[in-house]
Design an enzyme around this catalytic site. Structure first.
Site, short mmCIF file in Angstrom:
data_model
loop_
_atom_site.label_atom_id
_atom_site.label_comp_id
_atom_site.label_asym_id
_atom_site.label_seq_id
_atom_site.Cartn_x
_atom_site.Cartn_y
_atom_site.Cartn_z
N ASP A 102 0.83 -1.20 0.00
CA ASP A 102 0.00 0.00 0.00
C ASP A 102 0.87 1.26 0.00
O ASP A 102 1.93 1.29 0.64
CB ASP A 102 -0.90 0.00 1.25
CG ASP A 102 -2.06 0.96 1.12
OD1 ASP A 102 -2.29 1.50 0.03
OD2 ASP A 102 -2.74 1.18 2.15
N ASN B 90 -9.91 -2.37 -7.24
CA ASN B 90 -9.06 -1.42 -7.96
C ASN B 90 -9.54 -1.14 -9.38
O ASN B 90 -9.09 -0.17 -10.01
CB ASN B 90 -7.62 -1.91 -8.00
CG ASN B 90 -6.93 -1.88 -6.66
OD1 ASN B 90 -6.01 -2.65 -6.39
ND2 ASN B 90 -7.38 -0.99 -5.78
#
Length: 260
Positions: free
Chosen positions: A31, A79
Site C-alpha cells: 500500500d 481497484n
C-alpha cells in the site's frame, strides 16, 4: 558507507539475529504507491513503477532470509474502479513484469515458481497470455514460490470455490457429506497449492487486511504487522521487524506448549 547506512546495516544484523523462526509464507499488502508519488511530486504511474522496483528488492531479501512463499496483493477487484489512465499504466506495468520474469536469471538460478491468483475472467487476453507464459516457464521450479494476487478479492475467491464445489456435487464427483476444509482449499482456483499464511505485512500506515487471503490467513490466525512506510520506501529493516513479530508469536506458543 554513510553513517546512517552503517547504523542501518548494524540494526539489520541485530534484527536478523533476533529472528529464530522464519515464516514459511508471508503475504504483503503493498500500500502507498500513489500517496508516495503525491508527496514526492511525481505522477501516479511513476509511483507504481517505484513500487514495482521495491517489490523486486523485497523478493531478493525474502529469498536471502529463507522465506519460501510470498504472496503480493498487487491489484484487487476493487481497484478496477480507478480511472482509465491509471488502469492502462498499471496493466502495461504488469505485462512488462511478467515478461521480465521469463528472462530474469535470479528466477531461474533460485528456481522460483511464479503464479497468479485471482479472477482471470476480469483480465484481458493479452495480459492473460503473458501470465500463462510466465507460469509455464517456472512451473517446474519448487525452491520458492511468488504468488501475484491480481484481480483478487478474498470473498470473490471463496464464492468461486463454492461454485466449483457445487458443480462437483452436481456431477456426482463430490459427496456433500464429505465436504470439509480441505475440499474448500482444493477448489480455490490455483495452479499450485499455497500453504497457510504465517505473516501478513501491510505498508502505508493503514490498519486493515482488506479482504486479503481470508481462508489462508484469517482462517489460520496469521500474525499481522502494520508499518508506516509507503511501499516504495519499504526497507529490509521493516521486513525484519515484521518477521520479528512472527518470531515473538512462535516463541510465545512454545512457552505455552512447554507449560502444558
Amino acid at each position: 558507507m554513510t553513517p546512517r547506512s552503517g547504523i542501518d546495516a548494524l540494526y539489520e544484523r541485530y534484527l536478523q539475529w533476533q529472528v529464530k523462526h522464519v515464516p514459511r509464507h508471508i503475504a504483503v499488502i503493498q500500500d502507498g504507491n500513489r500517496r508516495y508519488a503525491r508527496e514526492q511530486g511525481l505522477d501516479t504511474a511513476t509511483g507504481h513503477r517505484l513500487g514495482a522496483d521495491a517489490t523486486e528488492q523485497v523478493l531478493d531479501w525474502a529469498c536471502d532470509l529463507g522465506v519460501q512463499h510470498i504472496t503480493l496483493y498487487t491489484f484487487s477487484t476493487e481497484n478496477f474502479h480507478r480511472d482509465s489512465t491509471e488502469l492502462e499504466s498499471l496493466f502495461t506495468l504488469f505485462r512488462e513484469k511478467f515478461i521480465a520474469v521469463m528472462k530474469d536469471e535470479r528466477v531461474h538460478r533460485n528456481r522460483i515458481r511464479v503464479q497468479m491468483i485471482g479472477d482471470r475472467s476480469l483480465l484481458s487476453d493479452d495480459l492473460l497470455a503473458t501470465i500463462d507464459a510466465a507460469e509455464e516457464a517456472t512451473r517446474h521450479y519448487n525452491n520458492y514460490c511468488i504468488n501475484i494476487a491480481l484481480a483478487y478479492g478474498g470473498r470473490n475467491e471463496i464464492v468461486h470455490a463454492a461454485r466449483s464445489i457445487l458443480d462437483g456435487v452436481g456431477r456426482g464427483e463430490i459427496d456433500p457429506a464429505a465436504i470439509d476444509p480441505d475440499t474448500v482449499e482444493n477448489h480455490l482456483n490455483r495452479s499450485a497449492p499455497i500453504p497457510p499464511v504465517d505473516l501478513i505485512v501491510r505498508t502505508g500506515n493503514d490498519y486493515r487486511t482488506s479482504n486479503f487471503l481470508p481462508w489462508l490467513a484469517n482462517g489460520h490466525e496469521s500474525a499481522v504487522y502494520f508499518c508506516a512506510p509507503y511501499w516504495p520506501a519499504f526497507r529490509k529493516i521493516d521486513l525484519l521487524r515484521a518477521m520479528r513479530v512472527y518470531d515473538q508469536r512462535m516463541r510465545l506458543k512454545e512457552r505455552v506448549a512447554r507449560r502444558g
